[in-house]
Scaffold this motif. Structure first.
Motif: not given
Length: 421
Positions: A93-94, A100-103, A128-133, A178-179
């Motif tokens: 979950r994010l 974290l994703v930006e880094y 949300n996870n699809i978007d971040w992936s 890591y949320n």
């Protein structure tokens, strides 16, 4: 059947409630909302480079009493460190906004090999996870989407770097996601270590995940669905051999696994003292004559959601402590990829023992299960609210860090005394 169907007008998704709290008048907020608390900067982390500190000694963070920032800062440092070769992480979950994703994206753009194993079936967070992936793929990260029949629920991150001519590791293993939002709302533990044996295990874990191998073997890490339950039952057998000298303390969200329940009964019959801190579902009853007479079960429901998983076996120098992502539920032990890590550092083991001792002493937010399955509040002369203690402790520890020559136990007694005053 019709009698098993329940209809409700209440929305299933209640995220909007968090927005409501910001719009309440101050007079109403005072009676409905807790006094604000900001996660503290850990007294175990000094100013400066976090990676350099972890290379010298293991560091344990305790959310939300301590901030998640040192871990995020470590990933940011790794993203631009010329000696860092790879960053690998499992994500369940994010938050909607995730530094974290930006880094991780910055690391990939800086030429690092970034591998992200993301679970797309995290309940309520699928989109949300699809978007971040998609964002990470665009930045050049290698994204793996897990397995058809197993959810990847582990919380593990591995940084691989060159040190002269050697390959070395920094591993982070936690009990929570890591949320960045839930890290301020859930109680979780996060271990950062440069232990080479754990790093090699973590590297082997990610290698196995990349080729879909769930049957890997590891020296220190215990991994579901293959070795985690088997190792827990083995460690309980070791305590059973000690009879009344055996000791087991386990903290988790829920308990439903039948094999584990049978082993708890076996341990109790042998005289082993078993304390289970189970926040939610618990499918075992304590205090049943000839079955669970030596089992005590309690649940803590407080300001923060209790989410840390801790497994402790034995006492003294022989004690073995693990933290990880798994509850003792059949879905976790047999149908999910979970990782638990041993605590090899003595000072951190004492730190966790202190947390367990305070939680077992809680008589404000804790309820004890009776042999009929009902829960009652504990009675005691002096009140102990474990989460309040940890909040005060985090503030106090940062303000008055204990001197190196003072024993940890003495400092804790002084700290608890000042809190009660």
């Amino acid at each position: 059947e019709p009698h098993q169907i329940f209809r409700t007008k209440i929305p299933m998704k209640l995220a909007f409630i968090f927005a409501i709290s910001d719009k309440l008048p101050e007079s109403m907020k005072r009676s409905l909302i807790y006094h604000p608390f900001t996660p503290q900067n850990s007294a175990h982390v000094q100013e400066g480079n976090v990676m350099r500190q972890v290379k010298k000694r293991d560091i344990l963070l305790y959310y939300p009493f301590e901030s998640m920032n040192p871990f995020l800062k470590m990933i940011k440092e790794a993203s631009s460190d010329p000696n860092v070769m790879t960053i690998k992480i499992t994500i369940y979950r994010l938050a909607k906004k995730a530094r974290l994703v930006e880094y991780l994206c910055a690391a990939a753009e800086n030429g690092k090999d970034v591998t992200v194993l993301i679970e797309l079936r995290a309940r309520f967070d699928e989109q949300n996870n699809i978007d971040w992936s998609e964002r990470m793929e665009e930045a050049g990260c290698r994204v793996i989407y897990g397995f058809e029949s197993y959810k990847v629920h582990s919380k593990i991150c591995l940084i691989t770097y060159r040190n002269r001519n050697e390959i070395q590791y920094i591993t982070q293993i936690g009990t929570g996601n890591y949320n960045e939002k839930t890290a301020a709302m859930y109680t979780d533990l996060s271990l950062m270590t440069a232990n080479p044996a754990i790093g090699k295990d973590a590297a082997e874990f990610f290698k196995n995940m990349s080729i879909g191998n769930l049957d890997g073997t590891y020296e220190h890490l215990i991994v579901a669905p293959t070795s985690l339950k088997r190792k827990v039952l083995y460690l309980m057998d070791e305590e059973i051999k000690k009879g009344s000298g055996g000791r087991v303390i386990m903290k988790m969200n829920s308990l439903t696994d039948v094999d584990y329940i049978r082993k708890v009964c076996e341990a109790s019959k042998a005289g082993v003292r078993v304390d289970l801190i189970v926040r939610g579902i618990c499918c075992i009853l304590p205090g049943i004559p000839e079955y669970t007479e030596n089992v005590r079960i309690m649940s803590i429901v407080g300001r923060y959601l209790e989410h840390a998983r801790i497994f402790s076996f034995g006492t003294g120098a022989e004690q073995k402590v693990y933290i990880g992502s798994a509850d003792m539920m059949t879905r976790n032990t047999q149908k999910r990829v979970e990782v638990a890590c041993p605590i090899l550092d003595d000072s951190i083991r004492r730190q966790i023992n202190h947390y367990l001792k305070v939680m077992l002493s809680d008589n404000v937010k804790a309820r004890v299960m009776l042999c009929d399955g009902s829960y009652v509040k504990k009675t005691a002369e002096s009140q102990v609210d474990s989460q309040a203690v940890f909040m005060e402790e985090a503030i106090y520890a940062k303000r008055v860090a204990p001197k190196e020559e003072r024993r940890f136990g003495e400092w804790v007694k002084e700290l608890i005394g000042s809190i009660r005053k």
